[in-house]
Motif scaffolding. Structure first.
Motif, PDB file in Angstrom:
ATOM      1  N   UNK A 213      12.127  23.431 102.789  1.00  0.00           N
ATOM      2  CA  UNK A 213      12.514  21.994 102.971  1.00  0.00           C
ATOM      3  C   UNK A 213      11.083  21.224 102.215  1.00  0.00           C
ATOM      4  N   UNK A 214      10.099  21.548 102.353  1.00  0.00           N
ATOM      5  CA  UNK A 214       8.779  21.149 101.657  1.00  0.00           C
ATOM      6  C   UNK A 214       8.752  21.470 100.052  1.00  0.00           C
ATOM      7  N   UNK A 215       9.258  22.657  99.761  1.00  0.00           N
ATOM      8  CA  UNK A 215       9.268  22.959  98.220  1.00  0.00           C
ATOM      9  C   UNK A 215      10.446  22.194  97.684  1.00  0.00           C
ATOM     10  N   UNK A 216      11.553  21.987  98.421  1.00  0.00           N
ATOM     11  CA  UNK A 216      12.641  21.193  97.766  1.00  0.00           C
ATOM     12  C   UNK A 216      12.322  19.722  97.726  1.00  0.00           C
ATOM     13  N   UNK A 217      11.335  19.309  98.483  1.00  0.00           N
ATOM     14  CA  UNK A 217      10.935  17.853  98.687  1.00  0.00           C
ATOM     15  C   UNK A 217       9.941  17.701  97.357  1.00  0.00           C
ATOM     16  N   UNK A 218       9.036  18.711  97.378  1.00  0.00           N
ATOM     17  CA  UNK A 218       8.071  18.764  95.927  1.00  0.00           C
ATOM     18  C   UNK A 218       8.867  18.685  94.697  1.00  0.00           C
ATOM     19  N   UNK A 219       9.928  19.536  94.689  1.00  0.00           N
ATOM     20  CA  UNK A 219      10.692  19.582  93.503  1.00  0.00           C
ATOM     21  C   UNK A 219      11.535  18.145  92.954  1.00  0.00           C
ATOM     22  N   UNK A 220      11.900  17.618  94.165  1.00  0.00           N
ATOM     23  CA  UNK A 220      12.464  16.289  94.256  1.00  0.00           C
ATOM     24  C   UNK A 220      11.742  15.197  93.546  1.00  0.00           C
ATOM     25  N   UNK A 221      10.401  15.352  93.906  1.00  0.00           N
ATOM     26  CA  UNK A 221       9.302  14.252  93.614  1.00  0.00           C
ATOM     27  C   UNK A 221       9.046  14.605  92.055  1.00  0.00           C
ATOM     28  N   UNK A 222       8.997  15.811  91.627  1.00  0.00           N
ATOM     29  CA  UNK A 222       8.710  16.036  90.364  1.00  0.00           C
ATOM     30  C   UNK A 222       9.643  15.632  89.422  1.00  0.00           C
ATOM     31  N   UNK A 223      10.733  15.431  90.037  1.00  0.00           N
ATOM     32  CA  UNK A 223      12.026  15.042  89.082  1.00  0.00           C
ATOM     33  C   UNK A 223      12.292  13.568  89.414  1.00  0.00           C
ATOM     34  N   UNK A 224      11.465  12.812  90.136  1.00  0.00           N
ATOM     35  CA  UNK A 224      11.378  11.520  90.064  1.00  0.00           C
ATOM     36  C   UNK A 224      12.355  10.819  91.265  1.00  0.00           C
ATOM     37  N   UNK A 225      12.777  11.913  92.083  1.00  0.00           N
ATOM     38  CA  UNK A 225      13.425  11.516  93.291  1.00  0.00           C
ATOM     39  C   UNK A 225      12.288  11.033  94.525  1.00  0.00           C
ATOM     40  N   UNK A 226      12.727  10.466  95.360  1.00  0.00           N
ATOM     41  CA  UNK A 226      12.261  10.288  96.658  1.00  0.00           C
ATOM     42  C   UNK A 226      13.198  10.748  97.610  1.00  0.00           C
ATOM     43  N   UNK A 227      12.479  11.743  98.444  1.00  0.00           N
ATOM     44  CA  UNK A 227      13.426  12.511  99.464  1.00  0.00           C
ATOM     45  C   UNK A 227      13.929  11.487 100.703  1.00  0.00           C
ATOM     46  N   UNK A 228      13.282  10.225 100.797  1.00  0.00           N
ATOM     47  CA  UNK A 228      13.442   9.455 101.983  1.00  0.00           C
ATOM     48  C   UNK A 228      14.541   8.363 101.318  1.00  0.00           C
ATOM     49  N   UNK A 229      14.631   8.217 100.056  1.00  0.00           N
ATOM     50  CA  UNK A 229      15.407   7.323  99.620  1.00  0.00           C
ATOM     51  C   UNK A 229      16.921   7.868  98.966  1.00  0.00           C
ATOM     52  N   UNK A 230      16.638   9.069  98.263  1.00  0.00           N
ATOM     53  CA  UNK A 230      17.522   9.537  97.430  1.00  0.00           C
ATOM     54  C   UNK A 230      18.517  10.404  98.195  1.00  0.00           C
ATOM     55  N   UNK A 231      17.984  10.994  99.204  1.00  0.00           N
ATOM     56  CA  UNK A 231      18.978  11.818 100.285  1.00  0.00           C
ATOM     57  C   UNK A 231      19.121  10.806 101.448  1.00  0.00           C
ATOM     58  N   UNK A 232      19.829  11.583 102.306  1.00  0.00           N
ATOM     59  CA  UNK A 232      20.402  10.878 103.549  1.00  0.00           C
ATOM     60  C   UNK A 232      20.072  11.491 104.835  1.00  0.00           C
ATOM     61  N   UNK A 233      19.088  12.418 105.006  1.00  0.00           N
ATOM     62  CA  UNK A 233      18.974  13.247 106.051  1.00  0.00           C
ATOM     63  C   UNK A 233      18.677  12.426 107.207  1.00  0.00           C
ATOM     64  N   UNK A 234      19.148  12.674 108.544  1.00  0.00           N
ATOM     65  CA  UNK A 234      18.666  11.957 109.685  1.00  0.00           C
ATOM     66  C   UNK A 234      18.278  13.302 110.514  1.00  0.00           C
ATOM     67  N   UNK A 235      18.514  14.500 110.237  1.00  0.00           N
ATOM     68  CA  UNK A 235      18.257  15.511 111.151  1.00  0.00           C
ATOM     69  C   UNK A 235      17.802  16.844 110.044  1.00  0.00           C
ATOM     70  N   UNK A 236      16.622  17.453 110.362  1.00  0.00           N
ATOM     71  CA  UNK A 236      16.272  18.467 109.826  1.00  0.00           C
ATOM     72  C   UNK A 236      16.111  19.741 110.919  1.00  0.00           C
ATOM     73  N   UNK A 237      16.880  20.625 110.786  1.00  0.00           N
ATOM     74  CA  UNK A 237      16.644  21.893 111.860  1.00  0.00           C
ATOM     75  C   UNK A 237      16.373  23.089 111.386  1.00  0.00           C
ATOM     76  N   UNK A 238      15.305  23.836 111.690  1.00  0.00           N
ATOM     77  CA  UNK A 238      14.924  25.240 111.247  1.00  0.00           C
ATOM     78  C   UNK A 238      14.989  26.194 112.257  1.00  0.00           C
TER      79      UNK A 238
END
Ligand SMILES: [Zn+2]
Length: 468
Positions: A213-238
């Motif tokens: 999940x942290x890797x995906x967030x890092x990749x998202x930022x490198x593509x100019x995405x903001x994981x808080x705004x561009x995705x819609x997750x309420x819950x992440x479970x692991x």
């Protein structure tokens, strides 16, 4: 008390969306009453079933002079021997492929899963159809407790192969009535596609490993995405890694996604593995003991430790007809309490999570060290990135430990000296003499599955110096 065993669940049952419990009566029952009325009758039925149908347990218990009929209380149950991973592997080697604990005719197997076998020969799981339904029911109950509802879309970003994690999450999702999105992981280019789909379909629940999940967030930022705004997750479970129970990692994931981070999972052998799971209040995992009876024990006495104390995890199935595990010694260390959780459930709780995982431990200078403890320190210092490695070597006869860590993407090299000495000092305060080496952001390998952060070079050293 007579009970119907194994329990049959109504597959059409589902609570109202605003109901906090899937099964209010049993989840909020007085713990002692639950032990007497629910757990003990199920346990006795499970033990008799295993004795009748599993040559593995019959041999094992007869050797110890124990008969299921002798078990009248949970205290009596503490006399029963543990079962180890190694024993299961040896039994499967002697009676391939499923071992002498299958308990159902091979033609009744509905699903085959397995371990990855990274630490020895893989274990094979042959699971009956009734057990699959029970696993789905248990996982739906657990997921309900941390807030998943039928209107959710559950994005499952882990391998769909032998790995139980993905399939268990999907089974719970489907039984609960939410939309399953079995995206998977591990194919070239798949992480980028995951981001595109997460942005377009807007799934509300994520399942995978904390590292991924942290890797995906890092990749998202490198593509100019903001994981808080561009995705819609309420819950992440692991599950599968300690991270979601490590306070600094939990905080980092929650801040990254603007969503809650839920720790879950015991071990693959114990499916429904989600019988260990946090509720939406995230105060440490509950042991959902009427599904899988969890104990924290003292290894020498085989008895449970009192609440408030630390012990080793031991689990017992209460509704498995195929390959039941009876006092399975998972061997992880935790501390349990029996107090009131804000969720109203009366299950014992592990307020610090499972902080001593057997697969997360290494020994340096005779001391047990947990990688997750180092992870907690690194991720609590602003300026460090998400990735790090622990390297252990031997100089002459002394173990030496080094930590390689990246600084955060959004900070410059001028902060390195400060955070490096901060980390060294905090690890020293924990009794760990460590050299910290700073590396550029993006240097260390990322993972889509379970991270391998411990590199032990001592074996290499011994090999190289043999006969020298
Ligand atoms: Zn709770």
């Amino acid at each position: 008390m007579e009970i119907k065993w194994p329990p049959q669940y109504d597959r059409n049952y589902r609570p109202a969306d605003n109901e906090p419990y899937w099964n209010r009566d049993v989840e909020t029952m007085d713990p002692q009453m639950r032990e007497e009325r629910v757990i003990l009758p199920k346990l006795k039925a499970q033990l008799s079933y295993a004795y009748e149908n599993s040559p593995f347990y019959r041999r094992k218990w007869e050797k110890e002079g124990i008969h299921p009929g002798d078990i009248k209380t949970l205290e009596d149950f503490e006399r029963m021997p543990f079962v180890t991973k190694q024993e299961i592997r040896e039994d499967q080697a002697a009676h391939p492929p499923f071992g002498s604990n299958l308990c159902i005719p091979p033609e009744k197997i509905a699903r085959i899963q397995g371990t990855s076998g990274t630490t020895g020969k893989p274990t094979v799981f042959g699971i009956g159809a009734g057990d699959m339904a029970g696993i789905a029911e248990a996982h739906a109950r657990a997921m309900w407790s941390f807030g998943v509802r039928p209107h959710d879309i559950v994005f499952i970003a882990s391998f769909f192969s032998l790995y139980w994690g993905s399939w268990g999450a999907l089974a719970g999702t489907e039984r609960l009535g939410a939309a399953g999105f079995p995206f998977g992981a591990g194919v070239a280019g798949q992480s980028d596609r995951a981001l595109d789909w997460m942005k377009e379909v807007k799934p509300t629940v994520f399942y995978g490993t904390p590292s991924y999940s942290l890797y995906l967030a890092e990749k998202a930022r490198s593509r100019g995405m903001d994981p808080r705004k561009d995705f819609n997750f309420r819950i992440l479970f692991f599950s599968g890694e300690p991270g979601a129970g490590v306070p600094a990692t939990k905080k980092r994931i929650e801040e990254t996604y603007g969503a809650i981070c839920i720790d879950s999972g015991s071990t693959a052998e114990m499916a429904p593995w989600m019988a260990n799971c946090e509720c939406g209040h995230r105060q440490g995992m509950h042991f959902w003991q009427d599904i899988v009876y969890g104990e924290l024990v003292n290894l020498e006495t085989r008895k449970r430790v009192p609440y408030g104390q630390e012990g080793v995890t031991v689990y017992t199935h209460l509704e498995r007809t195929s390959q039941p595990m009876i006092r399975f010694l998972a061997g992880d260390i935790s501390l349990w309490v029996q107090d009131e959780c804000a969720c109203g459930r009366t299950y014992p709780r592990l307020p610090r999570g499972i902080y001593g995982r057997a697969d997360d431990m290494f020994v340096v200078r005779g001391e047990n060290v947990y990688a997750s403890a180092i992870e907690d320190v690194i991720r609590s210092i602003p300026g460090f990135g998400d990735e790090f490695r622990i390297i252990i070597t031997r100089e002459k006869t002394m173990d030496e430990m080094a930590v390689q860590a990246e600084r955060a993407q959004d900070s410059g090299p001028e902060i390195e000296a400060g955070i490096k000495s901060d980390l060294e000092a905090r690890l020293k305060a924990k009794g760990l003499r460590t050299v910290v080496q700073m590396v550029e952001p993006g240097t260390l390998e990322r993972t889509e599955f379970k991270a391998k952060r411990i590199i032990d070079k001592r074996a290499l050293y011994e090999e190289a110096t043999k006969g020298a």
